[in-house]
Design a protein around this motif. Sequence first.
Motif, mmCIF file in Angstrom:
data_model
loop_
_atom_site.group_PDB
_atom_site.id
_atom_site.type_symbol
_atom_site.label_atom_id
_atom_site.label_comp_id
_atom_site.label_asym_id
_atom_site.label_seq_id
_atom_site.Cartn_x
_atom_site.Cartn_y
_atom_site.Cartn_z
ATOM 1 N N GLY A 67 0.795 -1.218 0.038
ATOM 2 C CA GLY A 67 0.077 0.181 0.064
ATOM 3 C C GLY A 67 0.815 1.112 -0.051
ATOM 4 O O GLY A 67 1.940 1.411 -0.671
ATOM 5 N N GLY A 68 0.210 2.493 0.504
ATOM 6 C CA GLY A 68 1.191 3.520 0.809
ATOM 7 C C GLY A 68 0.431 4.290 -0.402
ATOM 8 O O GLY A 68 -0.306 4.035 -1.072
ATOM 9 N N SER A 69 1.128 5.638 -0.540
ATOM 10 C CA SER A 69 0.698 6.416 -1.431
ATOM 11 C C SER A 69 1.171 6.002 -2.726
ATOM 12 O O SER A 69 2.276 5.231 -2.863
ATOM 13 C CB SER A 69 1.082 7.811 -1.094
ATOM 14 O OG SER A 69 2.646 7.998 -1.176
ATOM 15 N N ALA A 70 1.099 6.849 -4.115
ATOM 16 C CA ALA A 70 1.606 6.501 -5.441
ATOM 17 C C ALA A 70 3.161 6.761 -5.035
ATOM 18 O O ALA A 70 3.837 6.008 -5.752
ATOM 19 C CB ALA A 70 0.950 7.345 -6.281
ATOM 20 N N GLU A 72 5.117 6.626 -2.450
ATOM 21 C CA GLU A 72 5.685 5.470 -1.961
ATOM 22 C C GLU A 72 5.815 4.260 -2.593
ATOM 23 O O GLU A 72 6.894 3.606 -2.655
ATOM 24 C CB GLU A 72 4.999 5.190 -0.556
ATOM 25 C CG GLU A 72 4.815 6.234 0.305
ATOM 26 C CD GLU A 72 4.008 6.156 1.636
ATOM 27 O OE1 GLU A 72 4.515 5.156 2.570
ATOM 28 O OE2 GLU A 72 3.004 6.454 1.704
ATOM 29 N N ARG A 73 4.753 3.903 -3.555
ATOM 30 C CA ARG A 73 5.006 2.888 -4.177
ATOM 31 C C ARG A 73 5.824 2.734 -5.434
ATOM 32 O O ARG A 73 6.723 1.933 -5.583
ATOM 33 C CB ARG A 73 3.381 2.615 -4.852
ATOM 34 C CG ARG A 73 2.606 2.032 -3.772
ATOM 35 C CD ARG A 73 1.154 1.274 -4.601
ATOM 36 N NE ARG A 73 0.608 2.393 -5.446
ATOM 37 C CZ ARG A 73 -0.383 3.194 -4.996
ATOM 38 N NH1 ARG A 73 -0.650 3.035 -3.796
ATOM 39 N NH2 ARG A 73 -1.035 4.102 -5.697
ATOM 40 N N ALA A 74 5.861 4.253 -6.006
ATOM 41 C CA ALA A 74 6.831 4.419 -6.925
ATOM 42 C C ALA A 74 8.384 4.303 -6.435
ATOM 43 O O ALA A 74 9.406 3.582 -7.144
ATOM 44 C CB ALA A 74 6.879 5.812 -7.298
ATOM 45 N N VAL A 75 8.645 4.491 -5.145
ATOM 46 C CA VAL A 75 9.845 4.530 -4.540
ATOM 47 C C VAL A 75 10.430 3.050 -4.545
ATOM 48 O O VAL A 75 11.449 2.407 -4.884
ATOM 49 C CB VAL A 75 9.992 5.121 -3.247
ATOM 50 C CG1 VAL A 75 11.244 4.501 -2.625
ATOM 51 C CG2 VAL A 75 9.983 6.681 -3.537
ATOM 52 N N GLY A 76 9.367 2.035 -3.838
ATOM 53 C CA GLY A 76 9.500 0.458 -3.874
ATOM 54 C C GLY A 76 9.635 -0.058 -5.125
ATOM 55 O O GLY A 76 10.571 -0.820 -5.417
ATOM 56 N N THR A 77 8.914 0.573 -6.295
ATOM 57 C CA THR A 77 9.000 -0.150 -7.625
ATOM 58 C C THR A 77 10.264 0.263 -8.104
ATOM 59 O O THR A 77 11.073 -0.751 -8.712
ATOM 60 C CB THR A 77 7.813 0.332 -8.308
ATOM 61 O OG1 THR A 77 6.690 -0.009 -7.774
ATOM 62 C CG2 THR A 77 8.181 -0.214 -9.750
ATOM 63 N N ALA A 78 10.733 1.223 -7.901
ATOM 64 C CA ALA A 78 12.034 1.799 -8.552
ATOM 65 C C ALA A 78 13.346 1.055 -7.977
ATOM 66 O O ALA A 78 14.356 0.579 -8.798
ATOM 67 C CB ALA A 78 12.330 3.236 -8.294
ATOM 68 N N VAL A 79 13.423 0.776 -6.665
ATOM 69 C CA VAL A 79 14.308 0.125 -6.087
ATOM 70 C C VAL A 79 14.375 -1.238 -5.956
ATOM 71 O O VAL A 79 15.523 -1.840 -6.125
ATOM 72 C CB VAL A 79 14.416 0.645 -4.190
ATOM 73 C CG1 VAL A 79 15.414 -0.131 -3.691
ATOM 74 C CG2 VAL A 79 14.586 2.064 -4.226
ATOM 75 N N GLU A 122 2.403 6.309 -13.166
ATOM 76 C CA GLU A 122 2.010 7.380 -12.327
ATOM 77 C C GLU A 122 1.360 6.832 -11.014
ATOM 78 O O GLU A 122 1.372 7.238 -9.886
ATOM 79 C CB GLU A 122 0.948 8.410 -12.980
ATOM 80 C CG GLU A 122 0.466 9.472 -12.076
ATOM 81 C CD GLU A 122 -0.577 10.274 -12.792
ATOM 82 O OE1 GLU A 122 -1.074 11.403 -12.249
ATOM 83 O OE2 GLU A 122 -0.981 9.932 -13.697
ATOM 84 N N ASP A 123 0.854 5.484 -10.960
ATOM 85 C CA ASP A 123 0.452 4.777 -9.782
ATOM 86 C C ASP A 123 1.448 4.093 -8.993
ATOM 87 O O ASP A 123 1.063 3.491 -8.063
ATOM 88 C CB ASP A 123 -0.917 3.926 -10.336
ATOM 89 C CG ASP A 123 -0.340 2.905 -11.174
ATOM 90 O OD1 ASP A 123 0.946 2.855 -11.565
ATOM 91 O OD2 ASP A 123 -0.979 2.017 -11.721
ATOM 92 N N GLY A 124 2.703 4.221 -9.527
ATOM 93 C CA GLY A 124 3.621 3.629 -8.815
ATOM 94 C C GLY A 124 3.706 2.230 -8.784
ATOM 95 O O GLY A 124 4.638 1.601 -8.222
#
Length: 283
Positions: A67-70, A72-79, A122-124
């Motif tokens: 979960g989390g905001s878009a 936050e999800r973008a950071v997790g997806t990128a890493v 955009e949705d992360g």
Amino acid sequence: MKRNILIAIVAAGAVVGGGTLAGAAMGGSGDDSEQTSNTLDEISVADAGSDTAAGGAGSDDDGSAGGGSAAERAVGTAVAERPGVVTEIELDDDDDDDDRHRGWEVEIFGEDDQWYKVLVSEDGAEVLGSRATDGDDDDDDDDDQAAVTSLRSGNAEVDALAAIRLAEEQTSGALREANVDDGHWELELRGDDGAEHELSINLATGDITDRERDDDDDRDDRDDRDDDRDDRDDDRGDDDADDRDDRDDRDDRDDDNDDRDDDNDDDRDDRDDDRGDDDADDR
């Protein structure tokens, strides 16, 4: 009061992110009116695969799902795509450029000591592209390296995820941009009401050291610009119509002049005829 609010935020962050909190060391006697330093001994939403969980902000959460905001999800997806330290994230929502995807640009200093830029939806949730960027921006090398040094130092306890979560909870806004500068996370956010927020968060303590709010709604500005363009278009249309009317008036005047010329020619012809007749009579 400030101390209690921050404790609640940290506790909520641990539940939502599934991460680790090593404790919040708070000074003070328990009086809510007392202003004390909100030093966070450790803030992290990193999973077991991140060295942040062992202390420090040396790496960001690599759990792209959840979960989390878009942001936050973008950071997790990128890493998850390029493991390392996130130093900057920005929402690219420029609809004027058809060649670019709308989404998050995440800058990462990888575990292989290479710089990467990862483009996330955009949705992360999805990686749209990833490339190495070493040498792309030589002018920013010193600033980028300073950011990495700050994040990898033993004093740094607030990684990108923790900074984003704290800023969004404090402002009820959505992140637009975040980067590290001079030992602080500098974040820009926008609320549902269009208000713009700017926050500075100390990397070592988690303190919000500066914050600003601008209630001017960019959407209203865009509407105003659209109205101005419409007005200019209307004015141009009116001007074109006026020009056409002016040309019609000139045509009418030209026709009148032609008529007068024709009348003058007819008068001269009549006089010439009369003189011819008189001459014939005289002869």
